[in-house]
Design an enzyme around this catalytic site. Structure first.
Site, PDB file in Angstrom:
ATOM      1  N   LYS A   1       0.838  -1.206   0.000  1.00  0.00           N
ATOM      2  CA  LYS A   1       0.000   0.000   0.000  1.00  0.00           C
ATOM      3  C   LYS A   1       0.870   1.252   0.000  1.00  0.00           C
ATOM      4  O   LYS A   1       0.664   2.164  -0.779  1.00  0.00           O
ATOM      5  CB  LYS A   1      -0.910  -0.036   1.229  1.00  0.00           C
ATOM      6  CG  LYS A   1      -1.842   1.128   1.378  1.00  0.00           C
ATOM      7  CD  LYS A   1      -2.789   0.877   2.551  1.00  0.00           C
ATOM      8  CE  LYS A   1      -3.508   2.141   2.957  1.00  0.00           C
ATOM      9  NZ  LYS A   1      -4.422   1.916   4.085  1.00  0.00           N
TER      10      LYS A   1
ATOM     11  N   GLU B   1      10.603  -4.668   4.422  1.00  0.00           N
ATOM     12  CA  GLU B   1      10.722  -6.065   3.992  1.00  0.00           C
ATOM     13  C   GLU B   1      10.374  -6.226   2.512  1.00  0.00           C
ATOM     14  O   GLU B   1      11.078  -6.892   1.745  1.00  0.00           O
ATOM     15  CB  GLU B   1       9.773  -6.951   4.810  1.00  0.00           C
ATOM     16  CG  GLU B   1      10.137  -7.082   6.273  1.00  0.00           C
ATOM     17  CD  GLU B   1       9.401  -6.074   7.144  1.00  0.00           C
ATOM     18  OE1 GLU B   1       9.179  -4.917   6.686  1.00  0.00           O
ATOM     19  OE2 GLU B   1       9.056  -6.417   8.288  1.00  0.00           O
TER      20      GLU B   1
ATOM     21  N   GLY C   1      -4.902  -2.302   5.450  1.00  0.00           N
ATOM     22  CA  GLY C   1      -4.099  -3.416   4.915  1.00  0.00           C
ATOM     23  C   GLY C   1      -4.758  -4.764   5.129  1.00  0.00           C
ATOM     24  O   GLY C   1      -4.873  -5.579   4.207  1.00  0.00           O
ATOM     25  N   ARG C   2      -5.232  -5.016   6.340  1.00  0.00           N
ATOM     26  CA  ARG C   2      -5.788  -6.343   6.648  1.00  0.00           C
ATOM     27  C   ARG C   2      -7.197  -6.528   6.095  1.00  0.00           C
ATOM     28  O   ARG C   2      -7.790  -7.594   6.270  1.00  0.00           O
ATOM     29  CB  ARG C   2      -5.741  -6.601   8.152  1.00  0.00           C
ATOM     30  CG  ARG C   2      -6.402  -5.539   9.014  1.00  0.00           C
ATOM     31  CD  ARG C   2      -6.019  -5.724  10.470  1.00  0.00           C
ATOM     32  NE  ARG C   2      -6.505  -4.648  11.327  1.00  0.00           N
ATOM     33  CZ  ARG C   2      -5.889  -3.479  11.512  1.00  0.00           C
ATOM     34  NH1 ARG C   2      -4.773  -3.197  10.874  1.00  0.00           N
ATOM     35  NH2 ARG C   2      -6.390  -2.567  12.335  1.00  0.00           N
TER      36      ARG C   2
ATOM     37  N   GLU D   1      -4.714  -7.641  15.274  1.00  0.00           N
ATOM     38  CA  GLU D   1      -4.245  -6.299  14.907  1.00  0.00           C
ATOM     39  C   GLU D   1      -5.388  -5.290  15.042  1.00  0.00           C
ATOM     40  O   GLU D   1      -5.173  -4.135  15.366  1.00  0.00           O
ATOM     41  CB  GLU D   1      -3.688  -6.297  13.480  1.00  0.00           C
ATOM     42  CG  GLU D   1      -2.774  -5.112  13.207  1.00  0.00           C
ATOM     43  CD  GLU D   1      -1.985  -5.248  11.920  1.00  0.00           C
ATOM     44  OE1 GLU D   1      -0.749  -5.199  11.977  1.00  0.00           O
ATOM     45  OE2 GLU D   1      -2.589  -5.425  10.855  1.00  0.00           O
TER      46      GLU D   1
ATOM     47  N   HIS E   1      -3.862 -34.395  16.677  1.00  0.00           N
ATOM     48  CA  HIS E   1      -2.721 -35.226  17.068  1.00  0.00           C
ATOM     49  C   HIS E   1      -1.624 -34.383  17.696  1.00  0.00           C
ATOM     50  O   HIS E   1      -0.469 -34.815  17.781  1.00  0.00           O
ATOM     51  CB  HIS E   1      -2.196 -35.987  15.846  1.00  0.00           C
ATOM     52  CG  HIS E   1      -3.234 -36.911  15.279  1.00  0.00           C
ATOM     53  ND1 HIS E   1      -3.324 -38.243  15.633  1.00  0.00           N
ATOM     54  CD2 HIS E   1      -4.274 -36.661  14.450  1.00  0.00           C
ATOM     55  CE1 HIS E   1      -4.363 -38.780  15.011  1.00  0.00           C
ATOM     56  NE2 HIS E   1      -4.960 -37.845  14.288  1.00  0.00           N
TER      57      HIS E   1
ATOM     58  N   LYS F   1       9.421  -1.117  14.155  1.00  0.00           N
ATOM     59  CA  LYS F   1       9.945  -0.615  12.872  1.00  0.00           C
ATOM     60  C   LYS F   1      10.966   0.490  13.120  1.00  0.00           C
ATOM     61  O   LYS F   1      12.031   0.520  12.515  1.00  0.00           O
ATOM     62  CB  LYS F   1       8.798  -0.031  12.033  1.00  0.00           C
ATOM     63  CG  LYS F   1       7.928  -1.042  11.348  1.00  0.00           C
ATOM     64  CD  LYS F   1       6.978  -0.286  10.410  1.00  0.00           C
ATOM     65  CE  LYS F   1       5.892  -1.180   9.874  1.00  0.00           C
ATOM     66  NZ  LYS F   1       4.890  -0.447   9.101  1.00  0.00           N
TER      67      LYS F   1
HETATM   68  C1  G6Q Z   1      -2.493  -4.190   8.122  1.00  0.00           C
HETATM   69  C2  G6Q Z   1      -1.253  -3.573   8.527  1.00  0.00           C
HETATM   70  C3  G6Q Z   1      -0.003  -4.213   7.967  1.00  0.00           C
HETATM   71  C4  G6Q Z   1       0.338  -3.806   6.531  1.00  0.00           C
HETATM   72  C5  G6Q Z   1       1.771  -4.235   6.234  1.00  0.00           C
HETATM   73  C6  G6Q Z   1       2.171  -3.979   4.810  1.00  0.00           C
HETATM   74  O1  G6Q Z   1      -3.592  -3.797   8.417  1.00  0.00           O
HETATM   75  O2  G6Q Z   1      -1.311  -2.221   8.264  1.00  0.00           O
HETATM   76  O3  G6Q Z   1      -0.044  -5.621   8.044  1.00  0.00           O
HETATM   77  O4  G6Q Z   1      -0.558  -4.391   5.638  1.00  0.00           O
HETATM   78  O5  G6Q Z   1       2.644  -3.584   7.120  1.00  0.00           O
HETATM   79  O6  G6Q Z   1       2.076  -2.617   4.486  1.00  0.00           O
HETATM   80  P1  G6Q Z   1       2.238  -2.130   3.020  1.00  0.00           P
HETATM   81  O7  G6Q Z   1       1.123  -2.701   2.221  1.00  0.00           O
HETATM   82  O8  G6Q Z   1       2.196  -0.639   3.066  1.00  0.00           O
HETATM   83  O9  G6Q Z   1       3.556  -2.649   2.519  1.00  0.00           O
END
Ligand code: G6Q
Length: 458
Positions: A125, A131, A182-183, A268, A299, A427
């Site tokens: 996003k 990463e 994001g989620r 989250e 199991h 972070k």
């Molecule tokens: C979700 C969080 C988090 C996010 C990641 C990736 O709700 O905000 O999991 O999706 O940190 O972020 P980017 O899409 O900006 O790389």
């Protein structure tokens, strides 16, 4: 709660700490039925047309592998849905997901890929996530080292930061907006790997399933409103019984990543300790979610669920019709699931256990002692969600059900379920530590971190 629900659907900025609307429901609404409809459908149409192009090219042998590079919300949704809908996937096209900045994730994958036949999706996003950017750089270097020349054809981006993607050399970009958390983003352009795997029509069916659940959540009376009831049940278990976790037991191997997906969605969203106004809460919030597909979990940790000292509500997910021809396996799978919920509910008294033979018990062990080891308290709660078949539409509804359930419990607790300040601190500290790892400078660091850093530098 109901007013907040309506405010969400109307696009009011209910994510108060970030001043944002929360409109993932608009991503799956039919044309004209929700805010931002024109923008949403323009991107959706373009994204699905591109997905179909990739599928056609794959059918001609052009692409064999698609690698989604993204993390958190830009990974977990597609990584969960693609295997879940494997029965709908185009054969001969493999989907891969790289999220971790640990090189042990991308290195073995690149070893087996053919640069000429691989498409990379950089999913972020913000297009700044450490990463994802690091893995995307590694992928591009590898691509060029393999003789790849058309970066613009082999790399596409799903992002709300089109300018940053262009700087990376990516010209094909599918965007989304700051009102998509994001989620909650698998319904947006972040769903591109899903669309490539299952095709445009099936992706639209996934959206339709999500939308059907939205309509149910908006309109069904409280006593018949599934997300509302589950959300209230979650509050009941957490605050009135003090249960601190919930185990997710999908009896479908394709849903192996569902527990991880739900962990992010719930923990989250609702892992907060202050209310919307920043005041400390007097009650506990998000439970710990965890789980594994059945029957594997039986199991392993089910021992604790049946006889441990903590009560853990279990959520079974059963699918009536399998997508494979092995009816015998499926009958065994379903019988196992039923047996587990039955055992949790009924338990077994010591008196009954005392009447049974236990061939593996130690010879001469006192019968009463053995019976107490072999008794089950029972009255341990579980919920069974039953799907007729794991179709795109049913999965869409299942995911939206969980989104609205999390919304419901978060609303009752009075928290902002749509921010995630808790991921920030690590972070920031990482950025400060990275140069120290290179230089060895430990000045001003706490003794614990300084000691570990020195050992890591060997
Ligand atoms: C979700 C969080 C988090 C996010 C990641 C990736 O709700 O905000 O999991 O999706 O940190 O972020 P980017 O899409 O900006 O790389």
């Amino acid at each position: 709660m109901l007013a907040l629900r309506d405010a969400m659907f109307a696009g009011e900025p209910i994510n108060t700490t970030e001043g944002r609307a929360v409109l993932h429901t608009a991503l799956r609404a039919p044309r004209g039925a929700a805010p931002f409809s024109d923008e949403v459908h323009a991107v959706l149409d373009a994204m699905l047309a591109y997905a179909e192009e990739v599928r056609a090219e794959a059918a001609r042998g052009g692409f064999t592998d698609v690698v989604n590079i993204g993390i958190g919300g830009s990974d977990l949704g597609p990584a969960m849905v693609v295997p879940a809908l494997d029965a709908y996937a185009q054969r001969g096209l493999r989907l891969h997901f790289v999220s971790n900045v640990d090189g042990h994730a991308i290195a073995p994958l690149l070893r087996d890929l053919d640069a000429r036949r691989t498409l990379f999706i950089v999913a972020s996003k913000t297009f700044t996530t450490q990463e994802t950017m690091a893995n995307a750089e590694v992928a591009r270097e590898w691509f060029v080292a393999q003789g790849g020349s058309e970066v613009a054809r082999h790399f596409v981006a799903t992002t709300s930061n089109v300018a940053a993607a262009a700087q990376f050399g990516i010209t094909t970009t599918f965007g989304f907006w700051d009102w998509v958390g994001g989620r909650y983003s698998l319904w947006s352009a972040i769903g591109l790997p899903i669309a490539i795997a299952i095709g445009a029509a099936n992706f639209r069916a996934l959206l339709a399933g999500g939308h059907a659940m939205d309509e149910h959540f908006r309109r069904a009376p409280p006593e018949a409103n599934l997300p509302l009831r589950l959300g209230l049940l979650d509050v009941w278990y957490r605050n009135f019984h003090g249960f601190s976790s919930r185990s997710i037991a999908p009896y479908h191997q394709g849903l192996a990543r569902l527990p991880a997906y739900l962990q992010q969605l719930e923990m989250e969203s609702n892992g907060k300790r202050v209310d919307r106004d920043g005041r400390p809460l007097a009650v506990a919030t998000s439970p710990v979610l965890w789980g594994e597909p059945g029957t594997n979990g039986q199991h392993a940790f089910f021992q604790m669920l049946h006889q441990g000292s903590d009560v853990v509500p279990v959520e079974f997910i059963l699918v009536r019709q399998p997508a494979h021809p092995h009816a015998d396996l499926h009958a065994k799978l379903l019988a196992n699931a039923l047996a587990q919920s039955q055992a949790l509910m009924l338990g077994k008294s010591a008196a009954l256990a005392a009447t049974e033979q236990a061939p593996t018990a130690a010879p001469g062990l006192d019968r009463a002692v053995l019976a107490s080891h072999r008794s089950f308290p029972g009255n341990r709660p579980s919920t069974t969600l039953l799907l007729d078949a794991l179709t795109p539409r049913a999965l869409g509804a299942l995911i939206a059900l969980h989104e609205h359930r999390v919304f419901t419990s978060g609303a009752v607790w009075g928290i902002d379920s749509f921010d995630q300040w808790g991921v920030e601190l690590g972070k920031a500290l990482c950025s400060a530590l990275l140069p120290r790892l290179a230089s060895g400078d430990t000045s001003g660091l706490d003794a614990s971190t300084a000691g570990l850093l020195a050992r890591l530098r060997g």
